[in-house]
Design an enzyme around this catalytic site. Structure first.
Site, PDB file in Angstrom:
ATOM      1  CG  HIS A   1      -2.032   0.990   1.158  1.00  0.00           C
ATOM      2  ND1 HIS A   1      -1.863   2.326   1.478  1.00  0.00           N
ATOM      3  CD2 HIS A   1      -3.336   0.845   0.798  1.00  0.00           C
ATOM      4  CE1 HIS A   1      -3.020   2.948   1.312  1.00  0.00           C
ATOM      5  NE2 HIS A   1      -3.926   2.099   0.907  1.00  0.00           N
TER       6      HIS A   1
ATOM      7  CG  ASP B   1      -7.759  -2.252  -2.548  1.00  0.00           C
ATOM      8  OD1 ASP B   1      -8.900  -1.800  -2.377  1.00  0.00           O
ATOM      9  OD2 ASP B   1      -6.735  -1.530  -2.581  1.00  0.00           O
TER      10      ASP B   1
END
Length: 429
Positions: A306, A363
């Site tokens: 991320h 995600d």
């Protein structure tokens, strides 16, 4: 302000105010730098530039911390629900019992959309992406509230907030029904926010829809985890559009369009599409891991790492727990889910990923759990938008309430041609 800093340009010293946030974040205020020196700063992607001061969400990417209004995301996912968390983000405090019930009643009472709007859905082909419908329909809501669109009137804004929160859920469900060629299912006022949404998504007129409490809890958690993430692309878009005094609906519609991009809200869709490709081509997970480690392979492992979190994504920790529980309890069998778990285990045990802190992010798990819930891939970004809505609203309100009233207007460093003459057509080569 907490002191002064100094910058030297062309041999001349300039004093710049230094600000320190409540979590000890430090910033140099360059508001007057161009005025005093003629210089601007250049920061592609604004990765090192603060555009505002905000009291809504705190992130520490190194420690893996995410808090809404000071409350850890882990506590909210465990003890709260999406409606209460939305109230917290928008109004700054957890509601008391009376405030919570009043807010729930407002959301229930405003779930319907104008009957004329339902006809809008007939104008879209069944191939229309739900995000295209969602953004257009949210912007169209402004047509039905012309007397409540002044962003600087708190009474008008308070009138619109519960309506938008409730109606966007209905629009999202109707956009799915349109893509399936099915009739819309009207909301029921006696159902809670998430139960109502699932019923509008999956019920048909032919039979009664049975509410699954496990699915309702999972959806609440998913929406809470996505409810805000400070100054990301879509939230910054909402603030920038709102700075022109565009109304709430127009600003949120712009945020939806920003979220639509695969680098932002489309990431969980890309995870599932990657898993589908792995399953279709029957590629062993060990080979996938090898390709991910080879920078020349052209393959990118989606759902790992991320931009903000240099540690484990705190949202991923929460959602993994609910994902494992839901799949085990429901006995859901899906080859893509098996591949996802195998891929997760392989990556987490590999030194390459551990050294680079490439952990599964939110995600990765949200795509897996949405699929398990029966939500189709092209609706994933819509679900993201539905979750992010209270954060967008909170930032839009904060900007108008606490901002300096200036319209957003970034600078640039021009690198084009210097002055040159206009060449007549017959002289051009």
């Amino acid at each position: 302000m907490s002191g002064m800093g100094e910058i030297i340009l062309d041999g001349k010293s300039y004093k710049l105010p230094v600000l320190v946030g409540t979590e000890k974040e430090k910033a140099v205020d360059i508001t007057k730098l161009r005025q005093d020196s003629g210089y601007i700063t250049l920061d592609s992607g604004y990765g090192n530039t603060g555009a505002c001061k905000s009291a809504i969400t705190f992130i520490d990417g190194d420690l893996g911390i995410l808090r809404y209004r000071g409350i850890p995301i882990e506590e909210l996912a465990d003890k709260s629900d999406f409606v209460e968390t939305s109230y917290l983000l928008i109004y700054g405090q957890l509601p008391n019992r009376t405030q919570r019930e009043e807010f729930r009643n407002l959301l229930s009472g405003h779930a319907m959309i104008h009957e004329g709007m339902i006809k809008f859905f007939d104008g879209y082909p069944t191939t229309a992406h739900p995000m295209a419908i969602l953004s257009a329909m949210v912007c169209s809501l402004s047509s039905y509230y012309p007397e409540h669109l002044d962003p600087n009137d708190p009474t008008q804004v308070n009138h619109l907030v519960p309506r938008l929160l409730s109606k966007m859920r209905t629009i999202a469900a109707y956009s799915y029904k349109k893509s399936k060629g099915q009739p819309v299912i009207y909301p029921k006022s006696d159902l809670d926010y998430c139960s109502n949404f699932l019923r509008m998504m999956f019920a048909t007129p032919a039979e009664e829809y049975q509410i699954d409490p496990d699915m309702v809890k999972a959806l609440n958690v998913l929406l809470i985890l996505h409810a805000d993430h400070e100054q990301n692309c879509s939230t910054s878009t909402v603030r920038l559009v709102g700075s022109s005094d565009a109304n709430l609906f127009a600003s949120i519609a712009a945020g939806i369009c920003a979220l639509w991009g695969p680098k932002h809200g489309g990431a969980n869709q890309e995870v599932v599409e990657m898993l589908e490709l792995i399953e279709k081509e029957k590629v062993p997970v060990k080979e996938i891991v090898r390709r991910a480690k080879d920078k020349n392979s052209g393959f990118r492992l989606m759902g790992f790492g991320h931009r903000v979190y240099k540690n484990f994504d705190p949202r991923a920790k929460v959602i993994k727990t609910y994902c494992d529980k839901l799949l085990a309890k429901k006995g859901i069998k899906d080859p893509l889910l098996d591949i996802a778990k195998e891929l997760e285990e392989a990556a987490l045990s590999d030194d390459f990923f551990k050294e680079r802190k490439l952990y599964p992010n939110v995600d990765f798990y949200s795509g897996v759990i949405y699929r398990a819930m029966g939500i189709p891939t092209d609706m994933f970004t819509v679900m993201f938008a539905l979750g992010r809505l209270p954060g967008w609203i909170a930032h839009w309100i904060e900007m108008h309430r606490d901002g300096d009233g200036r319209i957003g207007r970034p600078r640039q460093v021009y690198v084009g041609d210097t002055q040159r003459p206009y060449i007549p057509m017959d002289q051009r080569k």
